[in-house]
Write a protein that holds these residues in place. Structure first.
Motif, PDB file in Angstrom:
ATOM      1  N   GLY A  11       6.492  16.304  -5.206  1.00  0.00           N
ATOM      2  CA  GLY A  11       5.419  15.407  -5.645  1.00  0.00           C
ATOM      3  C   GLY A  11       5.909  14.010  -5.963  1.00  0.00           C
ATOM      4  N   VAL A  12       7.097  13.907  -6.516  1.00  0.00           N
ATOM      5  CA  VAL A  12       7.659  12.587  -6.828  1.00  0.00           C
ATOM      6  C   VAL A  12       7.899  11.807  -5.546  1.00  0.00           C
ATOM      7  N   PHE A  13       8.388  12.499  -4.520  1.00  0.00           N
ATOM      8  CA  PHE A  13       8.628  11.825  -3.247  1.00  0.00           C
ATOM      9  C   PHE A  13       7.319  11.437  -2.559  1.00  0.00           C
ATOM     10  N   VAL A  14       6.284  12.263  -2.710  1.00  0.00           N
ATOM     11  CA  VAL A  14       4.977  11.925  -2.137  1.00  0.00           C
ATOM     12  C   VAL A  14       4.424  10.675  -2.812  1.00  0.00           C
ATOM     13  N   LEU A  15       4.521  10.622  -4.140  1.00  0.00           N
ATOM     14  CA  LEU A  15       4.034   9.434  -4.859  1.00  0.00           C
ATOM     15  C   LEU A  15       4.845   8.192  -4.513  1.00  0.00           C
ATOM     16  N   ALA A  16       6.144   8.338  -4.392  1.00  0.00           N
ATOM     17  CA  ALA A  16       6.979   7.189  -4.031  1.00  0.00           C
ATOM     18  C   ALA A  16       6.636   6.697  -2.630  1.00  0.00           C
ATOM     19  N   LEU A  17       6.447   7.615  -1.694  1.00  0.00           N
ATOM     20  CA  LEU A  17       6.071   7.229  -0.337  1.00  0.00           C
ATOM     21  C   LEU A  17       4.703   6.559  -0.314  1.00  0.00           C
ATOM     22  N   LEU A  18       3.781   7.085  -1.096  1.00  0.00           N
ATOM     23  CA  LEU A  18       2.444   6.492  -1.184  1.00  0.00           C
ATOM     24  C   LEU A  18       2.516   5.048  -1.674  1.00  0.00           C
ATOM     25  N   TRP A  19       3.246   4.814  -2.763  1.00  0.00           N
ATOM     26  CA  TRP A  19       3.277   3.474  -3.336  1.00  0.00           C
ATOM     27  C   TRP A  19       4.106   2.497  -2.512  1.00  0.00           C
ATOM     28  N   VAL A  20       5.134   2.964  -1.857  1.00  0.00           N
ATOM     29  CA  VAL A  20       5.892   2.068  -0.974  1.00  0.00           C
ATOM     30  C   VAL A  20       5.026   1.648   0.205  1.00  0.00           C
ATOM     31  N   SER A  21       4.298   2.605   0.780  1.00  0.00           N
ATOM     32  CA  SER A  21       3.425   2.249   1.905  1.00  0.00           C
ATOM     33  C   SER A  21       2.280   1.343   1.461  1.00  0.00           C
ATOM     34  N   VAL A  22       1.745   1.559   0.255  1.00  0.00           N
ATOM     35  CA  VAL A  22       0.676   0.686  -0.255  1.00  0.00           C
ATOM     36  C   VAL A  22       1.205  -0.723  -0.489  1.00  0.00           C
ATOM     37  N   LEU A  23       2.395  -0.836  -1.045  1.00  0.00           N
ATOM     38  CA  LEU A  23       2.954  -2.173  -1.278  1.00  0.00           C
ATOM     39  C   LEU A  23       3.242  -2.900   0.032  1.00  0.00           C
ATOM     40  N   LEU A  24       3.734  -2.181   1.037  1.00  0.00           N
ATOM     41  CA  LEU A  24       3.948  -2.814   2.343  1.00  0.00           C
ATOM     42  C   LEU A  24       2.626  -3.226   2.989  1.00  0.00           C
ATOM     43  N   LEU A  25       1.616  -2.377   2.872  1.00  0.00           N
ATOM     44  CA  LEU A  25       0.306  -2.706   3.427  1.00  0.00           C
ATOM     45  C   LEU A  25      -0.316  -3.893   2.700  1.00  0.00           C
ATOM     46  N   CYS A  26      -0.141  -3.947   1.387  1.00  0.00           N
ATOM     47  CA  CYS A  26      -0.653  -5.093   0.625  1.00  0.00           C
ATOM     48  C   CYS A  26       0.070  -6.383   1.015  1.00  0.00           C
ATOM     49  N   ALA A  27       1.373  -6.295   1.232  1.00  0.00           N
ATOM     50  CA  ALA A  27       2.119  -7.488   1.650  1.00  0.00           C
ATOM     51  C   ALA A  27       1.645  -7.971   3.018  1.00  0.00           C
ATOM     52  N   LEU A  28       1.322  -7.042   3.912  1.00  0.00           N
ATOM     53  CA  LEU A  28       0.806  -7.442   5.225  1.00  0.00           C
ATOM     54  C   LEU A  28      -0.610  -8.008   5.127  1.00  0.00           C
ATOM     55  N   LEU A  45      -6.869   0.186  -5.116  1.00  0.00           N
ATOM     56  CA  LEU A  45      -7.709   1.128  -5.865  1.00  0.00           C
ATOM     57  C   LEU A  45      -7.656   2.528  -5.249  1.00  0.00           C
ATOM     58  N   GLY A  46      -7.586   2.604  -3.923  1.00  0.00           N
ATOM     59  CA  GLY A  46      -7.449   3.909  -3.264  1.00  0.00           C
ATOM     60  C   GLY A  46      -6.141   4.593  -3.643  1.00  0.00           C
ATOM     61  N   ALA A  47      -5.069   3.814  -3.721  1.00  0.00           N
ATOM     62  CA  ALA A  47      -3.780   4.383  -4.127  1.00  0.00           C
ATOM     63  C   ALA A  47      -3.827   4.843  -5.580  1.00  0.00           C
ATOM     64  N   LEU A  48      -4.515   4.103  -6.431  1.00  0.00           N
ATOM     65  CA  LEU A  48      -4.661   4.523  -7.832  1.00  0.00           C
ATOM     66  C   LEU A  48      -5.435   5.834  -7.930  1.00  0.00           C
ATOM     67  N   ILE A  49      -6.490   5.976  -7.145  1.00  0.00           N
ATOM     68  CA  ILE A  49      -7.295   7.200  -7.180  1.00  0.00           C
ATOM     69  C   ILE A  49      -6.486   8.394  -6.671  1.00  0.00           C
ATOM     70  N   VAL A  50      -5.765   8.208  -5.568  1.00  0.00           N
ATOM     71  CA  VAL A  50      -4.941   9.298  -5.023  1.00  0.00           C
ATOM     72  C   VAL A  50      -3.842   9.683  -6.013  1.00  0.00           C
ATOM     73  N   THR A  51      -3.237   8.700  -6.671  1.00  0.00           N
ATOM     74  CA  THR A  51      -2.205   8.988  -7.669  1.00  0.00           C
ATOM     75  C   THR A  51      -2.785   9.747  -8.850  1.00  0.00           C
ATOM     76  N   ALA A  52      -3.965   9.338  -9.307  1.00  0.00           N
ATOM     77  CA  ALA A  52      -4.605  10.033 -10.429  1.00  0.00           C
ATOM     78  C   ALA A  52      -4.937  11.475 -10.057  1.00  0.00           C
ATOM     79  N   ILE A  53      -5.412  11.692  -8.841  1.00  0.00           N
ATOM     80  CA  ILE A  53      -5.733  13.054  -8.401  1.00  0.00           C
ATOM     81  C   ILE A  53      -4.469  13.904  -8.338  1.00  0.00           C
ATOM     82  N   LEU A  54      -3.396  13.336  -7.791  1.00  0.00           N
ATOM     83  CA  LEU A  54      -2.151  14.101  -7.688  1.00  0.00           C
ATOM     84  C   LEU A  54      -1.543  14.395  -9.054  1.00  0.00           C
ATOM     85  N   LEU A  55      -1.721  13.501 -10.005  1.00  0.00           N
ATOM     86  CA  LEU A  55      -1.149  13.729 -11.334  1.00  0.00           C
ATOM     87  C   LEU A  55      -2.008  14.649 -12.193  1.00  0.00           C
ATOM     88  N   LEU A  56      -3.322  14.596 -12.035  1.00  0.00           N
ATOM     89  CA  LEU A  56      -4.203  15.385 -12.893  1.00  0.00           C
ATOM     90  C   LEU A  56      -4.411  16.815 -12.405  1.00  0.00           C
TER      91      LEU A  56
END
Length: 115
Positions: A11-28, A45-56
């Motif tokens: 799960g930690v690796f999934v969250l890290a991959l999610l946020w790295v891809s979101v940051l790269l997409l935001c930079a683009l 906001l989509g990344a925040l929702i997915v993170t909240a779902i994965l954590l809760l």
């Protein structure tokens, strides 16, 4: 604790991959022009929702599963005894050769002198 790398689960690796891809997409998307530039907000906001779902809603329970009893199996049992029998035969053969050639060395009679 199966499925862990460096002491953390998948799960930690999934969250890290999610946020790295979101940051790269935001930079683009920040470099884009027009309405695409404002889609950064929805991606974030989509990344925040997915993170909240994965954590809760974690899949695993908090209590670790009981470990099964480990059986110790000697897979090389027969091979070990074959090797032991071979080494014993070589040792006994070597001992026999040492006995014949060094310990029981024959003493030959010397010829008598004739005057």
């Amino acid at each position: 604790m199966a499925g862990t790398v460096l002491g953390v689960g998948a799960g930690v690796f999934v969250l890290a991959l999610l946020w790295v891809s979101v940051l790269l997409l935001c930079a683009l998307l920040f470099r884009a022009s027009g309405a695409a530039r404002f889609s950064v907000i929805f991606v974030f906001l989509g990344a925040l929702i997915v993170t909240a779902i994965l954590l809760l809603f974690p899949r695993a329970s908090d209590a670790p599963a009981p470990e099964a009893e480990t059986k110790i199996v000697d897979a090389f049992f027969i091979g070990r005894y074959v090797l032991l029998a071979f080494l014993t035969a070589v040792f006994l053969g070597s001992l026999f050769l040492v006995l014949i050639h060094h310990i029981l060395e024959p003493i030959y009679a010397k010829p008598l002198r004739s005057y």
